[in-house]
Design a protein around this motif. Structure first.
Motif, PDB file in Angstrom:
ATOM      1  N   ILE A 287       0.841  -1.188   0.000  1.00  0.00           N
ATOM      2  CA  ILE A 287       0.000   0.000   0.000  1.00  0.00           C
ATOM      3  C   ILE A 287       0.881   1.245   0.000  1.00  0.00           C
ATOM      4  CG2 ILE A 287      -1.777   1.248   1.316  1.00  0.00           C
ATOM      5  CD1 ILE A 287      -2.684  -1.541   0.427  1.00  0.00           C
ATOM      6  N   THR A 288       0.465   2.261  -0.742  1.00  0.00           N
ATOM      7  CA  THR A 288       1.123   3.567  -0.714  1.00  0.00           C
ATOM      8  C   THR A 288       0.055   4.612  -0.413  1.00  0.00           C
ATOM      9  OG1 THR A 288       2.796   2.896  -2.323  1.00  0.00           O
ATOM     10  CG2 THR A 288       2.461   5.261  -2.034  1.00  0.00           C
ATOM     11  N   LEU A 289       0.347   5.491   0.548  1.00  0.00           N
ATOM     12  CA  LEU A 289      -0.547   6.591   0.895  1.00  0.00           C
ATOM     13  C   LEU A 289       0.175   7.894   0.599  1.00  0.00           C
ATOM     14  CD1 LEU A 289      -1.644   5.360   4.461  1.00  0.00           C
ATOM     15  CD2 LEU A 289      -2.740   4.855   2.263  1.00  0.00           C
ATOM     16  N   GLU A 290      -0.577   8.888   0.150  1.00  0.00           N
ATOM     17  CA  GLU A 290       0.027  10.201  -0.084  1.00  0.00           C
ATOM     18  C   GLU A 290      -0.748  11.262   0.670  1.00  0.00           C
ATOM     19  OE1 GLU A 290       0.662  11.041  -4.223  1.00  0.00           O
ATOM     20  OE2 GLU A 290       2.413   9.735  -4.251  1.00  0.00           O
ATOM     21  N   THR A 291      -0.007  12.199   1.228  1.00  0.00           N
ATOM     22  CA  THR A 291      -0.586  13.372   1.866  1.00  0.00           C
ATOM     23  C   THR A 291      -0.099  14.578   1.066  1.00  0.00           C
ATOM     24  OG1 THR A 291       1.266  13.822   3.360  1.00  0.00           O
ATOM     25  CG2 THR A 291      -0.380  12.217   4.111  1.00  0.00           C
ATOM     26  N   ASP A 292      -0.407  15.758   1.537  1.00  0.00           N
ATOM     27  CA  ASP A 292       0.058  16.952   0.826  1.00  0.00           C
ATOM     28  C   ASP A 292       1.573  16.971   0.668  1.00  0.00           C
ATOM     29  OD1 ASP A 292      -2.508  17.890   0.542  1.00  0.00           O
ATOM     30  OD2 ASP A 292      -2.396  19.245   2.264  1.00  0.00           O
ATOM     31  N   ARG A 293       2.284  16.539   1.712  1.00  0.00           N
ATOM     32  CA  ARG A 293       3.748  16.652   1.688  1.00  0.00           C
ATOM     33  C   ARG A 293       4.500  15.340   1.770  1.00  0.00           C
ATOM     34  NH1 ARG A 293       5.104  20.319   6.603  1.00  0.00           N
ATOM     35  NH2 ARG A 293       3.673  18.846   7.587  1.00  0.00           N
ATOM     36  N   LEU A 294       3.809  14.258   2.054  1.00  0.00           N
ATOM     37  CA  LEU A 294       4.488  13.000   2.351  1.00  0.00           C
ATOM     38  C   LEU A 294       3.986  11.842   1.512  1.00  0.00           C
ATOM     39  CD1 LEU A 294       4.290  13.247   6.258  1.00  0.00           C
ATOM     40  CD2 LEU A 294       6.247  13.866   4.800  1.00  0.00           C
ATOM     41  N   THR A 295       4.846  10.838   1.368  1.00  0.00           N
ATOM     42  CA  THR A 295       4.466   9.540   0.820  1.00  0.00           C
ATOM     43  C   THR A 295       4.741   8.505   1.894  1.00  0.00           C
ATOM     44  OG1 THR A 295       5.010  10.189  -1.444  1.00  0.00           O
ATOM     45  CG2 THR A 295       4.891   7.831  -0.989  1.00  0.00           C
ATOM     46  N   LEU A 296       3.736   7.705   2.205  1.00  0.00           N
ATOM     47  CA  LEU A 296       3.887   6.573   3.111  1.00  0.00           C
ATOM     48  C   LEU A 296       3.879   5.340   2.229  1.00  0.00           C
ATOM     49  CD1 LEU A 296       2.473   8.939   4.769  1.00  0.00           C
ATOM     50  CD2 LEU A 296       1.765   7.129   6.333  1.00  0.00           C
ATOM     51  N   ARG A 297       4.948   4.569   2.286  1.00  0.00           N
ATOM     52  CA  ARG A 297       5.136   3.479   1.329  1.00  0.00           C
ATOM     53  C   ARG A 297       5.735   2.254   2.009  1.00  0.00           C
ATOM     54  NH1 ARG A 297      10.459   3.048   0.888  1.00  0.00           N
ATOM     55  NH2 ARG A 297      11.819   4.869   0.896  1.00  0.00           N
ATOM     56  N   GLY A 298       5.859   1.195   1.223  1.00  0.00           N
ATOM     57  CA  GLY A 298       6.513  -0.007   1.706  1.00  0.00           C
ATOM     58  C   GLY A 298       8.019   0.193   1.823  1.00  0.00           C
ATOM     59  N   TRP A 299       8.631  -0.712   2.558  1.00  0.00           N
ATOM     60  CA  TRP A 299      10.065  -0.631   2.813  1.00  0.00           C
ATOM     61  C   TRP A 299      10.858  -1.226   1.672  1.00  0.00           C
ATOM     62  CZ3 TRP A 299      11.968   2.175   6.679  1.00  0.00           C
ATOM     63  CH2 TRP A 299      11.070   2.551   7.681  1.00  0.00           C
TER      64      TRP A 299
ATOM     65  N   THR B 251       2.393  14.241  12.720  1.00  0.00           N
ATOM     66  CA  THR B 251       0.931  14.315  12.732  1.00  0.00           C
ATOM     67  C   THR B 251       0.356  14.004  11.354  1.00  0.00           C
ATOM     68  OG1 THR B 251       1.014  15.961  14.500  1.00  0.00           O
ATOM     69  CG2 THR B 251      -1.038  15.813  13.246  1.00  0.00           C
ATOM     70  N   GLU B 252       0.963  14.550  10.318  1.00  0.00           N
ATOM     71  CA  GLU B 252       0.476  14.325   8.949  1.00  0.00           C
ATOM     72  C   GLU B 252       0.559  12.843   8.570  1.00  0.00           C
ATOM     73  OE1 GLU B 252       1.601  15.960   4.483  1.00  0.00           O
ATOM     74  OE2 GLU B 252       2.001  17.246   6.209  1.00  0.00           O
ATOM     75  N   ALA B 253       1.682  12.209   8.871  1.00  0.00           N
ATOM     76  CA  ALA B 253       1.856  10.797   8.540  1.00  0.00           C
ATOM     77  C   ALA B 253       0.923   9.921   9.371  1.00  0.00           C
ATOM     78  CB  ALA B 253       3.314  10.387   8.752  1.00  0.00           C
ATOM     79  N   ALA B 254       0.837  10.196  10.667  1.00  0.00           N
ATOM     80  CA  ALA B 254      -0.007   9.382  11.539  1.00  0.00           C
ATOM     81  C   ALA B 254      -1.489   9.554  11.208  1.00  0.00           C
ATOM     82  CB  ALA B 254       0.266   9.717  13.000  1.00  0.00           C
ATOM     83  N   THR B 255      -1.892  10.738  10.793  1.00  0.00           N
ATOM     84  CA  THR B 255      -3.279  10.962  10.383  1.00  0.00           C
ATOM     85  C   THR B 255      -3.629  10.081   9.192  1.00  0.00           C
ATOM     86  OG1 THR B 255      -3.293  13.224  11.230  1.00  0.00           O
ATOM     87  CG2 THR B 255      -4.923  12.699   9.535  1.00  0.00           C
ATOM     88  N   ALA B 256      -2.739  10.032   8.199  1.00  0.00           N
ATOM     89  CA  ALA B 256      -2.972   9.187   7.022  1.00  0.00           C
ATOM     90  C   ALA B 256      -2.994   7.711   7.409  1.00  0.00           C
ATOM     91  CB  ALA B 256      -1.898   9.449   5.973  1.00  0.00           C
ATOM     92  N   ALA B 257      -2.065   7.307   8.267  1.00  0.00           N
ATOM     93  CA  ALA B 257      -2.019   5.912   8.699  1.00  0.00           C
ATOM     94  C   ALA B 257      -3.280   5.545   9.483  1.00  0.00           C
ATOM     95  CB  ALA B 257      -0.765   5.666   9.542  1.00  0.00           C
ATOM     96  N   MET B 258      -3.726   6.438  10.363  1.00  0.00           N
ATOM     97  CA  MET B 258      -4.918   6.161  11.168  1.00  0.00           C
ATOM     98  C   MET B 258      -6.146   6.004  10.267  1.00  0.00           C
ATOM     99  SD  MET B 258      -6.580   8.255  14.361  1.00  0.00           S
ATOM    100  CE  MET B 258      -5.055   8.204  15.258  1.00  0.00           C
ATOM    101  N   ARG B 259      -6.295   6.878   9.292  1.00  0.00           N
ATOM    102  CA  ARG B 259      -7.406   6.765   8.346  1.00  0.00           C
ATOM    103  C   ARG B 259      -7.355   5.403   7.647  1.00  0.00           C
ATOM    104  NH1 ARG B 259      -6.170  10.772   5.091  1.00  0.00           N
ATOM    105  NH2 ARG B 259      -6.961  12.287   6.588  1.00  0.00           N
ATOM    106  N   PHE B 260      -6.160   4.999   7.214  1.00  0.00           N
ATOM    107  CA  PHE B 260      -5.970   3.695   6.587  1.00  0.00           C
ATOM    108  C   PHE B 260      -6.397   2.568   7.536  1.00  0.00           C
ATOM    109  CE2 PHE B 260      -3.106   0.018   6.301  1.00  0.00           C
ATOM    110  CZ  PHE B 260      -3.422  -0.444   5.040  1.00  0.00           C
ATOM    111  N   GLY B 261      -5.988   2.650   8.794  1.00  0.00           N
ATOM    112  CA  GLY B 261      -6.325   1.608   9.758  1.00  0.00           C
ATOM    113  C   GLY B 261      -7.821   1.469   9.960  1.00  0.00           C
ATOM    114  N   PHE B 262      -8.504   2.591  10.135  1.00  0.00           N
ATOM    115  CA  PHE B 262      -9.944   2.536  10.368  1.00  0.00           C
ATOM    116  C   PHE B 262     -10.724   2.197   9.100  1.00  0.00           C
ATOM    117  CE2 PHE B 262      -9.282   5.393  14.213  1.00  0.00           C
ATOM    118  CZ  PHE B 262      -9.589   4.398  15.137  1.00  0.00           C
ATOM    119  N   LEU B 263     -10.388   2.834   7.987  1.00  0.00           N
ATOM    120  CA  LEU B 263     -11.187   2.663   6.772  1.00  0.00           C
ATOM    121  C   LEU B 263     -10.806   1.430   5.958  1.00  0.00           C
ATOM    122  CD1 LEU B 263     -11.441   6.369   5.550  1.00  0.00           C
ATOM    123  CD2 LEU B 263     -13.054   5.058   6.947  1.00  0.00           C
ATOM    124  N   ASP B 264      -9.502   1.192   5.794  1.00  0.00           N
ATOM    125  CA  ASP B 264      -9.067   0.099   4.922  1.00  0.00           C
ATOM    126  C   ASP B 264      -8.825  -1.218   5.646  1.00  0.00           C
ATOM    127  OD1 ASP B 264      -9.120   1.699   2.600  1.00  0.00           O
ATOM    128  OD2 ASP B 264      -7.155   2.510   3.083  1.00  0.00           O
TER     129      ASP B 264
END
Length: 181
Positions: A2-14, A111-124
């Motif tokens: 999974i890859t998540l994007e925010t305004d300034r960040l990319t959360l991706r696999g290792w 905060t930005e990264a954790a917000t995206a991760a939290m949304r992923f945890g609850f929704l996905d």
């Protein structure tokens, strides 16, 4: 992965190439000050941790995302989920956490990264409740937890190192009510 994007960040696999920046983060005493017993990690320990983070995604379907700045592609740390087995009294539980290179503190990235991760945890991933654990002295993490909507539930002691921690939590319903609209 999974890859998540925010305004300034990319959360991706290792990736295997993430070891050098991860090892540098884990070797910083100020970054590690409130992690477990406060000890830094060497390159071998960081490599083992990296392999565990990759394996968690495969084994349990969630884990810690590598976090990079979108504009530069620089890896600045991680954010995401783990099972807090170091604190048996909260189990079963899923913990949200983050660790960033100190050069990137104070910019709202955690905060930005954790917000995206939290949304992923609850929704996905359909999580019903997410906790976060911090050592009592860690006021920076307390501020991030507050911004995420987590509320302090109780204080306790980690059995392996006797450090006092605060356990914070948020449910899916609380998250939905907070971020509705």
């Amino acid at each position: 992965m999974i890859t998540l994007e925010t305004d300034r960040l990319t959360l991706r696999g290792w990736r295997e190439g993430d070891l050098d920046p991860l090892a540098a983060i884990n070797a910083d005493p100020e970054v590690m000050r409130y992690i477990r017993d406060g000890s830094v990690r060497d390159r071998r320990q960081s490599a083992e941790g990296l392999q565990k983070m990759i394996a968690n995604w495969e084994e349990i379907g969630f884990g810690l995302f590598a976090v990079e700045v979108r504009e530069t592609g620089v890896l600045i740390g991680w954010a995401g989920f783990a099972v807090p087995d170091f604190l048996p009294e909260v189990l079963p539980a899923v913990e949200i956490g983050w660790r960033l290179d100190r050069r990137f503190w104070g910019h709202g990235y955690a905060t930005e990264a954790a917000t995206a991760a939290m949304r992923f945890g609850f929704l996905d991933r359909g999580m019903d409740r997410i906790i976060s654990i911090r050592q009592l002295e860690n006021v920076r993490s307390a501020r991030v937890m507050e911004k995420l909507g987590l509320s302090r539930q109780f204080d306790t002691v980690v059995p392996e190192n006797h450090r006092r921690v605060a356990v914070h939590a948020i449910t899916r319903g609380q998250h939905q009510a907070r971020f509705r609209g």
